[in-house]
Motif scaffolding. Structure first.
Motif, mmCIF file in Angstrom:
data_model
loop_
_atom_site.group_PDB
_atom_site.id
_atom_site.type_symbol
_atom_site.label_atom_id
_atom_site.label_comp_id
_atom_site.label_asym_id
_atom_site.label_seq_id
_atom_site.Cartn_x
_atom_site.Cartn_y
_atom_site.Cartn_z
ATOM 1 N N VAL A 1 0.838 -1.203 0.000
ATOM 2 C CA VAL A 1 0.000 0.000 0.000
ATOM 3 C C VAL A 1 0.872 1.251 0.000
ATOM 4 O O VAL A 1 0.549 2.256 -0.643
ATOM 5 N N GLY A 2 2.012 1.169 0.693
ATOM 6 C CA GLY A 2 2.914 2.314 0.745
ATOM 7 C C GLY A 2 3.352 2.791 -0.622
ATOM 8 O O GLY A 2 3.574 3.988 -0.839
ATOM 9 N N ALA A 3 3.456 1.861 -1.573
ATOM 10 C CA ALA A 3 3.847 2.241 -2.935
ATOM 11 C C ALA A 3 2.793 3.099 -3.607
ATOM 12 O O ALA A 3 3.075 3.774 -4.599
ATOM 13 N N MET A 4 1.572 3.083 -3.062
ATOM 14 C CA MET A 4 0.473 3.838 -3.666
ATOM 15 C C MET A 4 0.175 5.139 -2.921
ATOM 16 O O MET A 4 -0.630 5.945 -3.376
ATOM 17 N N ILE A 5 0.828 5.332 -1.795
ATOM 18 C CA ILE A 5 0.547 6.500 -0.959
ATOM 19 C C ILE A 5 1.127 7.777 -1.552
ATOM 20 O O ILE A 5 0.580 8.860 -1.381
ATOM 21 N N SER A 6 2.239 7.651 -2.269
ATOM 22 C CA SER A 6 2.941 8.819 -2.813
ATOM 23 C C SER A 6 3.043 8.707 -4.325
ATOM 24 O O SER A 6 2.964 7.614 -4.897
ATOM 25 N N THR A 7 3.219 9.846 -4.974
ATOM 26 C CA THR A 7 3.410 9.861 -6.428
ATOM 27 C C THR A 7 4.864 10.123 -6.802
ATOM 28 O O THR A 7 5.188 10.264 -7.977
ATOM 29 N N THR A 8 5.752 10.166 -5.811
ATOM 30 C CA THR A 8 7.174 10.352 -6.082
ATOM 31 C C THR A 8 7.935 9.088 -5.699
ATOM 32 O O THR A 8 7.501 8.330 -4.822
ATOM 33 N N VAL A 9 9.080 8.870 -6.340
ATOM 34 C CA VAL A 9 9.876 7.678 -6.045
ATOM 35 C C VAL A 9 10.342 7.692 -4.592
ATOM 36 O O VAL A 9 10.237 6.685 -3.882
ATOM 37 N N SER A 10 10.828 8.822 -4.120
ATOM 38 C CA SER A 10 11.328 8.888 -2.741
ATOM 39 C C SER A 10 10.215 8.623 -1.741
ATOM 40 O O SER A 10 10.404 7.910 -0.748
ATOM 41 N N GLY A 11 9.034 9.173 -1.997
ATOM 42 C CA GLY A 11 7.905 8.951 -1.102
ATOM 43 C C GLY A 11 7.493 7.500 -1.078
ATOM 44 O O GLY A 11 7.214 6.928 -0.020
ATOM 45 N N LYS A 12 7.452 6.862 -2.242
ATOM 46 C CA LYS A 12 7.092 5.448 -2.316
ATOM 47 C C LYS A 12 8.102 4.596 -1.551
ATOM 48 O O LYS A 12 7.729 3.685 -0.800
ATOM 49 N N VAL A 13 9.394 4.870 -1.751
ATOM 50 C CA VAL A 13 10.444 4.067 -1.120
ATOM 51 C C VAL A 13 10.369 4.171 0.401
ATOM 52 O O VAL A 13 10.432 3.160 1.115
ATOM 53 N N ILE A 14 10.209 5.378 0.907
ATOM 54 C CA ILE A 14 10.131 5.561 2.367
ATOM 55 C C ILE A 14 8.923 4.817 2.933
ATOM 56 O O ILE A 14 9.020 4.132 3.963
#
Length: 273
Positions: A180-193
């Protein structure tokens, strides 16, 4: 670091589940194969770092690199589709059936297993110079992991099986939270964190992940582990898969869907007299 509100990313979860159900057999197998292979390499990496440093927490901190890689590349793990595809069925998406969900699970299982086995064979060759020498230090550790996490449960009978099942549930609670975390952000850094944090928790707590185990136990057998294929299947893989399914779907998929898509009516404030 663009953030999507829960109602937005839970809708993306349902959309992703629907897309995976209708994906072609070829693409499903290829994506699952690569996911299993990359996660297996990440497990080798984490064990190697742990052996080299003597600190398991460092291996746990670094293990999520593989998980992040495979999801950024659009590959699929069984633990992820366990959570996403049933939501499309629950949401009554057109054409989505129980058979379609089960078909997806079966194909992803096969693909993940194939990818993990290929890496298990390759790394066993590396650890033993083509099976011409005894396993090196990392190979010996992997062999012992297989023993401890099959026979180690079997010696407790039903209590061991229950413990294994619960550890599988806890594992996919965390791993599916990473999905789900991969879908929370639209940026690579946000997804990774967002992916990194729960996956690190699962690995540090040594919970049972069916795909990681598809590498660890076959590799352990090739590297001289003192357990059998049936020990692996009965005292690890089957209860782990079931625990992964129940834990991820219950604690991640259904809870998010229930409270962010099928929300209950809001309470009406009563006027004071």
């Amino acid at each position: 670091m663009a953030y999507l509100v829960p109602s937005e990313f839970v809708t993306k979860m349902v959309d992703a589940g629907e897309s995976k159900i209708f994906m072609s057999t070829r693409d499903t197998i290829i994506r699952a194969f690569m996911a299993g292979a990359i996660l297996a390499l990440a497990a080798v990496f984490a064990v190697t770092v742990t052996v080299q440093t003597g600190y398991p927490i460092i291996g746990a901190i670094l293990f999520p690199v593989g998980f992040c890689m495979l999801y950024l590349l659009g590959f699929d793990l069984l633990t992820g589709v366990f959570v996403l595809t049933p939501l499309a069925l629950l949401d009554k998406r057109p054409g989505v059936t129980v058979g379609g969900v089960l078909r997806n699970w079966g194909l992803v299982f096969v693909g993940n297993f194939m990818g993990a086995i290929v890496v298990a064979i390759m790394m066993s060759i590396v650890f033993t110079f083509g099976f011409s020498t005894p396993p090196d230090k990392v190979g010996q550790v992997i062999g012992h992991i297989g023993e401890g996490r099959t026979l180690g449960y079997a010696q407790y009978g039903a209590a061991g099986m229950l413990t294994l099942f619960i550890r599988g549930m806890l594992c996919n609670w965390m791993v599916s939270t990473g999905v789900v975390g991969a879908m929370i952000s639209t940026t690579v850094s946000g997804k990774v964190i967002a992916m990194w944090m729960p996956v690190m928790v699962f690995f540090a707590m040594t919970f049972e992940h069916s795909i990681v185990n598809m590498f660890l136990f076959p590799a352990g057998l090739m590297l001289g582990g003192k357990f059998t294929i049936m020990d692996y299947i009965i005292w690890n893989e089957i209860p782990t898969v079931l625990g992964n399914l129940i834990g991820g779907l219950t604690f991640t998929g259904l809870t998010l869907y229930a409270t962010h898509i099928k929300t209950a009516p809001k309470r009406v404030a009563s006027l004071a007299r």
